[in-house]
Structure formats: structure tokens, C-alpha cells
Write a protein that holds these residues in place. Structure first.
Motif: not given
Length: 158
Positions: A65-66, A69-70, A72
Motif C-alpha cells: 500500500a505504501s 500510495a507513493c 499515486q
């Protein structure tokens, strides 16, 4: 130009003591809370394969997820600068971890699969190319030692 240092502080609080602590491998729960000042706690555990609670986030999911998200956040930033109008973004990222005979493991790859909707007047080829630049700038991607692939899908808004 001098490098800027940024500090990140979190608290991990184990909540899985079932009364006898770690008296045995099966005696304790893997539940924990991840906290940072001013933020809602994240309910964590280990992967169900390692006696964890499937209803809670595990560290492996949080790593994937990190990365997603980064990527994105950098991608949206670069699109805004380049005049590519993104109207929707969803990534169904996947990570693969390899576990050795001794129980130790490591990630061997992550694939980001963003589905990006852009305005009808935006340049789709540029929108696709910006994923490469976002990858190069992503703080988290620059901090891991396994490959991260990208399989973006660019969709034009109707």
C-alpha cells in the motif's frame, strides 16, 4: 543544495497478550495498533499464514500500500504539472513475498496496476509515460531492494 531530512515517528502497541504473554508460540495474539499523533489508529496483525487476524492490516499489505500510495501521489503531482487532467485513479497493486525454509522472507516483486481516467483532451501517451517518472521520484520505491513493475491502464473520460 543540501539534502532535507524528514522524520517519521509512529508507535506500535502490541495488544495480543491473552493473559500469559509469549509463554508459547500459540499462546499470544499478533494484534497490534499502529499510531501517530493526530491520526486514527491502524489495526494491525500478521498475515493469517503466520497466525494473524485476516480482518487487520499486516505489514506486507502496508508495504504494498505504501508503494502504491507513493506512486499515486507523485503521478498526480506530475500530471498536474504536465497538464494531464486525471479524473479518477485506482490501483490494484500486488506484492509477492518469498518465504525460506527457515521462516525468513523477503519481497521479490511488486506490480502496480493503476487504472487512470483522464479527460478527453489529455494526452494519453504522456499520461502513460509519467508513470516512469513517478516511479523514479517515489520515496518508498527508492528505498526498497526488489523490483517494482508498472502495468498502467489509461482510460479516457467520456
Amino acid at each position: 543544495m543540501m539534502a532535507k531530512l524528514h522524520d517519521y515517528r509512529v508507535t506500535i502497541r502490541w495488544t495480543g497478550n491473552r493473559g500469559s504473554g509469549t509463554s508459547g508460540y500459540r499462546a499470544f495474539g499478533r494484534a497490534h495498533e499502529i499510531e501517530a499523533p493526530g491520526k486514527a489508529a491502524i489495526a494491525g496483525s500478521s498475515d493469517p499464514a503466520f497466525r494473524g487476524d485476516a480482518a487487520r492490516w499486516n505489514p506486507e499489505e502496508l508495504l504494498v500500500a505504501s508503494l502504491a500510495a507513493c506512486h499515486q501521489l507523485w503521478y498526480l503531482h506530475l500530471c498536474a504539472e504536465a497538464g494531464v487532467i486525471v479524473t479518477a485513479y485506482e490501483d490494484r497493486a500486488e506484492g509477492e513475498m518469498e518465504e525460506g525454509a527457515d521462516g525468513a522472507g523477503r519481497f521479490v516483486r511488486v506490480v502496480l496496476k493503476p487504472r487512470v481516467t483522464i479527460s478527453s483532451e489529455s494526452d494519453a501517451a504522456l499520461a502513460e509515460r509519467l508513470h516512469g517518472e513517478a516511479h523514479e521520484k517515489c520515496f518508498i520505491a527508492n528505498s526498497v531492494n526488489f523490483p517494482i513493475a508498472h502495468a498502467p491502464e489509461i482510460v479516457r473520460a467520456r
